[in-house]
Design a protein around this motif. Structure first.
Motif, PDB file in Angstrom:
ATOM      1  N   CYS A   1       0.846  -1.198   0.000  1.00 27.73           N
ATOM      2  CA  CYS A   1       0.000   0.000   0.000  1.00 27.73           C
ATOM      3  C   CYS A   1       0.883   1.251   0.000  1.00 27.73           C
ATOM      4  N   THR A   2       0.260   2.405  -0.186  1.00 27.91           N
ATOM      5  CA  THR A   2       0.940   3.681  -0.024  1.00 27.91           C
ATOM      6  C   THR A   2       0.185   4.500   1.016  1.00 27.91           C
ATOM      7  N   ILE A   3       0.936   5.172   1.870  1.00 27.05           N
ATOM      8  CA  ILE A   3       0.353   6.028   2.895  1.00 27.05           C
ATOM      9  C   ILE A   3       0.900   7.433   2.701  1.00 27.05           C
ATOM     10  N   ASN A   4       0.022   8.357   2.330  1.00 31.66           N
ATOM     11  CA  ASN A   4       0.383   9.749   2.084  1.00 31.66           C
ATOM     12  C   ASN A   4      -0.556  10.656   2.872  1.00 31.66           C
TER      13      ASN A   4
ATOM     14  N   PRO B   1      -8.649  -4.176  23.241  1.00 28.33           N
ATOM     15  CA  PRO B   1      -7.526  -4.524  24.107  1.00 28.33           C
ATOM     16  C   PRO B   1      -6.470  -5.399  23.447  1.00 28.33           C
ATOM     17  N   TYR B   2      -6.800  -6.057  22.329  1.00 26.97           N
ATOM     18  CA  TYR B   2      -5.835  -6.900  21.618  1.00 26.97           C
ATOM     19  C   TYR B   2      -5.673  -6.429  20.163  1.00 26.97           C
ATOM     20  N   SER B   3      -5.792  -5.161  19.946  1.00 26.86           N
ATOM     21  CA  SER B   3      -5.734  -4.568  18.616  1.00 26.86           C
ATOM     22  C   SER B   3      -4.544  -5.097  17.807  1.00 26.86           C
ATOM     23  N   ARG B   4      -4.793  -5.362  16.503  1.00 29.35           N
ATOM     24  CA  ARG B   4      -3.744  -5.941  15.653  1.00 29.35           C
ATOM     25  C   ARG B   4      -3.757  -5.293  14.267  1.00 29.35           C
ATOM     26  N   VAL B   5      -2.605  -4.730  13.867  1.00 26.07           N
ATOM     27  CA  VAL B   5      -2.421  -4.133  12.545  1.00 26.07           C
ATOM     28  C   VAL B   5      -1.026  -4.488  12.052  1.00 26.07           C
ATOM     29  N   ILE B   6      -0.944  -4.944  10.808  1.00 20.52           N
ATOM     30  CA  ILE B   6       0.336  -5.301  10.196  1.00 20.52           C
ATOM     31  C   ILE B   6       0.484  -4.513   8.901  1.00 20.52           C
ATOM     32  N   ILE B   7       1.597  -3.829   8.731  1.00 14.74           N
ATOM     33  CA  ILE B   7       1.878  -3.058   7.521  1.00 14.74           C
ATOM     34  C   ILE B   7       3.165  -3.590   6.921  1.00 14.74           C
ATOM     35  N   ALA B   8       3.089  -4.081   5.678  1.00 13.45           N
ATOM     36  CA  ALA B   8       4.246  -4.726   5.070  1.00 13.45           C
ATOM     37  C   ALA B   8       4.405  -4.311   3.612  1.00 13.45           C
ATOM     38  N   ASN B   9       5.664  -4.199   3.194  1.00 12.51           N
ATOM     39  CA  ASN B   9       5.998  -3.960   1.782  1.00 12.51           C
ATOM     40  C   ASN B   9       5.270  -2.742   1.223  1.00 12.51           C
ATOM     41  N   SER B  10       5.151  -1.709   2.040  1.00 16.61           N
ATOM     42  CA  SER B  10       4.380  -0.524   1.681  1.00 16.61           C
ATOM     43  C   SER B  10       5.256   0.725   1.711  1.00 16.61           C
ATOM     44  N   TYR B  11       4.749   1.793   1.116  1.00 17.46           N
ATOM     45  CA  TYR B  11       5.440   3.085   1.130  1.00 17.46           C
ATOM     46  C   TYR B  11       4.763   4.001   2.141  1.00 17.46           C
ATOM     47  N   LEU B  12       5.565   4.568   3.064  1.00 14.55           N
ATOM     48  CA  LEU B  12       5.067   5.473   4.091  1.00 14.55           C
ATOM     49  C   LEU B  12       5.732   6.836   3.910  1.00 14.55           C
ATOM     50  N   SER B  13       4.940   7.860   3.636  1.00 11.05           N
ATOM     51  CA  SER B  13       5.499   9.200   3.464  1.00 11.05           C
ATOM     52  C   SER B  13       5.787   9.825   4.829  1.00 11.05           C
TER      53      SER B  13
ATOM     54  N   ASN C   1      -0.366  -6.593  25.063  1.00 10.97           N
ATOM     55  CA  ASN C   1      -1.444  -7.302  24.369  1.00 10.97           C
ATOM     56  C   ASN C   1      -1.665  -6.813  22.938  1.00 10.97           C
ATOM     57  N   LEU C   2      -0.982  -5.762  22.552  1.00 13.73           N
ATOM     58  CA  LEU C   2      -1.202  -5.165  21.240  1.00 13.73           C
ATOM     59  C   LEU C   2      -0.212  -5.724  20.222  1.00 13.73           C
ATOM     60  N   THR C   3      -0.657  -5.884  18.982  1.00 18.05           N
ATOM     61  CA  THR C   3       0.194  -6.424  17.922  1.00 18.05           C
ATOM     62  C   THR C   3       0.244  -5.435  16.770  1.00 18.05           C
ATOM     63  N   TYR C   4       1.245  -4.580  16.802  1.00 18.56           N
ATOM     64  CA  TYR C   4       1.496  -3.628  15.726  1.00 18.56           C
ATOM     65  C   TYR C   4       2.846  -3.975  15.114  1.00 18.56           C
ATOM     66  N   VAL C   5       2.835  -4.241  13.798  1.00 17.67           N
ATOM     67  CA  VAL C   5       4.003  -4.779  13.117  1.00 17.67           C
ATOM     68  C   VAL C   5       4.251  -3.984  11.840  1.00 17.67           C
ATOM     69  N   GLU C   6       5.512  -3.625  11.582  1.00 20.13           N
ATOM     70  CA  GLU C   6       5.922  -2.997  10.330  1.00 20.13           C
ATOM     71  C   GLU C   6       7.092  -3.789   9.756  1.00 20.13           C
ATOM     72  N   VAL C   7       6.964  -4.205   8.485  1.00 23.32           N
ATOM     73  CA  VAL C   7       7.985  -5.054   7.874  1.00 23.32           C
ATOM     74  C   VAL C   7       8.242  -4.628   6.437  1.00 23.32           C
ATOM     75  N   ASN C   8       9.499  -4.414   6.099  1.00 25.71           N
ATOM     76  CA  ASN C   8       9.934  -4.182   4.708  1.00 25.71           C
ATOM     77  C   ASN C   8       9.231  -2.994   4.055  1.00 25.71           C
ATOM     78  N   ASN C   9       9.007  -1.944   4.829  1.00 30.67           N
ATOM     79  CA  ASN C   9       8.402  -0.739   4.268  1.00 30.67           C
ATOM     80  C   ASN C   9       9.482   0.241   3.821  1.00 30.67           C
ATOM     81  N   THR C  10       9.113   1.172   2.963  1.00 28.25           N
ATOM     82  CA  THR C  10      10.044   2.178   2.471  1.00 28.25           C
ATOM     83  C   THR C  10       9.436   3.561   2.641  1.00 28.25           C
ATOM     84  N   GLY C  11      10.259   4.592   2.372  1.00 32.43           N
ATOM     85  CA  GLY C  11       9.786   5.962   2.476  1.00 32.43           C
ATOM     86  C   GLY C  11      10.210   6.603   3.779  1.00 32.43           C
ATOM     87  N   PRO C  12      10.167   7.928   3.849  1.00 35.26           N
ATOM     88  CA  PRO C  12      10.629   8.640   5.051  1.00 35.26           C
ATOM     89  C   PRO C  12       9.821   8.314   6.295  1.00 35.26           C
ATOM     90  N   GLY C  13       8.564   7.929   6.130  1.00 32.07           N
ATOM     91  CA  GLY C  13       7.757   7.591   7.287  1.00 32.07           C
ATOM     92  C   GLY C  13       7.970   6.187   7.806  1.00 32.07           C
TER      93      GLY C  13
END
Length: 335
Positions: A235-238, A252-264, A281-293
């Motif tokens: 994805c792209t995030i601008n 209480p167990y919120s889960r978001v994974i962002i992978a192979n995406s562009y973050l401005s 208890n929270l699962t926030y994951v960022e993997v292999n993303n690009t961009g200044p963000g």
């Protein structure tokens, strides 16, 4: 950063059992046309076309919506599954309303039924249209462009436009492909088990909106055993008019994974917020993303890492595509 112990294969067995009762929508699809002129026996509104479908419905109904701006709220009730809404392009077929009320009733599109497809349509809630804003102060209220509650729902080349709570990804297995999602405050939220693939995520209060910070996701996973979560891949995030966190914990167990995406650089350095939930208890994951963000140097220390096996279990389409329903829908409806 620390490794999580959240990967429990048994939960995926529960998932298969929970979502395996797919409705076998019969084919070939019946075609219904919507055109604001009413020419050729077509319906003038999308809702009147939906209301014409027998209930309970068991046959695929292909509703072809001509170009135009349809100022109406659209509801697909539970007893009318197996509907394919197809517009003339997201820039040509626009469905809009201006409502703010309870989140369960005020979305422009409320999709409660299983086995729903939407393609080439924009869904917009204009309630928080910030054009009237003065200086940097504006009161924004929940006003969703869509609420998606039915199981096995897929959206292709669609746009969702709002400011606060734009896309209520309420519950069920959902797939969003090449979609555009716009907003400023918790604008992708809910307890859905969803993959967002090749989507454009745009943080903004509008062209003339105030400059303020915001949040993209508010995922509402309620228990450690729940299989829900939001997965963003390629994805792209601008954005404009401020800075945004990637997410905060609506559950209480919120889960978001962002992978192979562009973050401005619209992304705030810390990235995430507990919103008063327990960090562990929270699962926030960022993997292999690009961009200044995507620079993780100043991210919250409790962000999680996953093993390759764990990560693949979420990035693989099988996370939402139980029993191959995505290709079955596409093949039956010829796209």
């Amino acid at each position: 950063m620390h490794n999580s112990n959240i990967f429990i294969p048994f939960t995926f067995l529960i998932l298969i059992f929970r979502f395996s009762n797919a409705l076998d929508c019969s084919s070939p699809p019946k075609v219904i046309d919507v055109n604001q002129s009413g020419e050729g026996g077509s319906f003038r509104t999308i809702q009147s076309a939906i209301d014409s479908i027998p209930k309970p419905n068991t046959q695929w109904i292909h509703i072809r919506i001509s170009a135009g701006t349809y100022t109406e709220a659209v509801t697909i009730p539970k007893n009318r599954p197996c509907i394919f809404l197809e517009g003339a392009g997201s820039s040509s077929t626009i469905v809009q309303a201006s409502y703010h009320d309870r989140m369960s009733t005020s979305a422009t599109l409320i999709s409660l039924a299983d086995d729903i497809i939407a393609k080439d349509i924009t869904f917009k809630n204009t309630y928080n249209n910030p054009g009237f804003a003065h200086a940097n102060v504006v009161k924004m209220l929940p006003a969703s462009a869509a609420k998606v509650e039915g199981n096995r729902s897929a959206f292709y080349n669609c746009s969702f436009k709002g400011v606060q709570d734009t896309l209520h990804d309420h519950s069920g297995l959902h797939y969003y492909y090449n979609c555009y999602i716009q907003g400023a405050i918790d604008f992708i939220f809910g307890d859905g088990q969803s993959i967002y693939e090749k989507c454009a995520i745009n943080f903004t209060t509008g062209i003339d909106g105030p400059i303020r910070d915001g949040v993209i996701t508010a995922q509402n996973r309620e228990s450690a055993g729940s299989t829900s979560g939001f997965v963003f891949k390629e994805c792209t995030i601008n954005g404009i008019n401020g800075k945004t966190q990637l997410g905060r914990a609506y559950g209480p167990y919120s889960r978001v994974i962002i992978a192979n995406s562009y973050l401005s650089d619209v992304v705030r350095p810390e990235g995430w917020s507990t919103w008063n939930q327990l960090e562990e208890n929270l699962t926030y994951v960022e993997v292999n993303n690009t961009g200044p963000g995507a620079n993780n140097a100043k991210r919250v220390k409790w962000m999680k890492t996953l093993s390759e096996e764990e990560l693949n279990s979420f990035l693989n389409i099988s996370y939402v595509d139980i029993d191959g329903w995505i290709n079955k829908q596409r093949n039956t409806n010829n796209f």
